[in-house]
Design a protein around this motif. Structure first.
Motif, short mmCIF file in Angstrom:
data_model
loop_
_atom_site.label_atom_id
_atom_site.label_comp_id
_atom_site.label_asym_id
_atom_site.label_seq_id
_atom_site.Cartn_x
_atom_site.Cartn_y
_atom_site.Cartn_z
N UNK A 266 0.82 -1.21 0.00
CA UNK A 266 0.00 0.00 0.00
C UNK A 266 0.85 1.25 0.00
N UNK A 267 1.89 1.26 0.82
CA UNK A 267 2.80 2.41 0.85
C UNK A 267 3.52 2.55 -0.49
N UNK A 268 3.90 1.42 -1.08
CA UNK A 268 4.57 1.46 -2.38
C UNK A 268 3.66 2.06 -3.45
N UNK A 269 2.39 1.67 -3.41
CA UNK A 269 1.45 2.22 -4.39
C UNK A 269 1.29 3.73 -4.21
N UNK B 182 8.82 -0.05 -8.68
CA UNK B 182 8.91 -0.30 -7.24
C UNK B 182 8.10 -1.51 -6.77
N UNK B 183 6.85 -1.69 -7.25
CA UNK B 183 6.13 -2.89 -6.80
C UNK B 183 6.86 -4.18 -7.13
N UNK C 156 1.08 -2.99 -9.59
CA UNK C 156 1.86 -2.54 -10.75
C UNK C 156 1.06 -1.54 -11.57
N UNK C 157 1.74 -0.47 -11.98
CA UNK C 157 1.15 0.54 -12.84
C UNK C 157 2.02 0.66 -14.08
N UNK C 158 1.44 0.38 -15.21
CA UNK C 158 2.20 0.40 -16.46
C UNK C 158 2.26 1.83 -16.98
#
Length: 215
Positions: free
Chosen positions: A92-95, A177-178, A213-215
């Motif tokens: 959650x923190x990474x997101x 990062x994820x 993950x966000x592309x």
């Protein structure tokens, strides 16, 4: 628009602009003039809310701290095991750090020697507390080896978490990062979790990495 609401929006705009510059340029390399220009506000508007650059840095770190606590509290309220809660909190923190410049800037400020003013706790101290309590719970729930040194494990986890983000920031896009966090957890789980319970958490990490993950 009511004056108070307009003032709150201006303050938020200034904080976001400062966070973006602190994250990309660093605290020392960012001037108040840079922030004024980036936020597209007047110097008077900035000084109305913040007397100095240090005050802006402190506001950003306060927001980061609030977000981390809220993430931990919301996750705990859902009834997960202690170890699953900890894994979910880190993702959650990474997101948040992928999506929002304020958590990214907060980390850079924390690693850049910016003083943390009381009563605010240093984010690393806060993260150590979050990790320690949940790792202790995981030992009691038999999700970690019974002889696990909780303090050492929490310290290593936070160092790995912070280090992964700091190194990644210099070498690759923040959207990686994820994936790096998943790699970290795969290593830690194989070392700390008993074999019969390991597959569950490895699967969880893979799932969360895919969701985050966000592309």
């Amino acid at each position: 628009m009511p004056r108070q609401l307009r003032a709150e929006q201006t303050r938020a705009t200034i904080i976001t602009a400062a966070a973006d510059l602190f994250d990309r340029q660093g605290y020392e390399s960012t001037s108040l003039s840079d922030i004024v220009e980036h936020a597209q506000v007047t110097k008077g508007a900035l000084y109305f809310h913040f007397a100095a650059k240090e005050d802006l840095a402190h506001a950003i770190m306060e927001l980061q701290s609030r977000a981390s606590r809220q993430m931990a509290n919301e996750t705990d309220s859902r009834g997960y095991s202690s170890l699953e809660a900890l894994v979910r909190i880190t993702f959650g923190i990474a997101r948040l750090s992928v999506e929002d410049p304020i958590p990214r800037a907060g980390l850079r400020l924390a690693t850049g020697g910016v003083a943390v003013r009381a009563p605010l706790r240093h984010p690393f101290t806060e993260w150590l507390d979050i990790a320690s309590r949940r790792l202790l719970g995981a030992v009691k729930e038999s999700d970690l080896h019974p002889d696990t040194d909780v303090d050492a494990a929490a310290h290593s986890l936070v160092c790995s978490f912070v280090g992964t983000r700091v190194v990644s920031r210099h070498l690759e896009p923040v959207t990686r990062q994820p994936r790096r966090l998943a790699e970290m957890w795969h290593l830690l789980i194989r070392g700390m979790v008993p074999v019969p319970r390991r597959a569950r958490y490895l699967t969880l990490v893979t799932q969360l990495e895919r969701e985050t993950r966000i592309i």
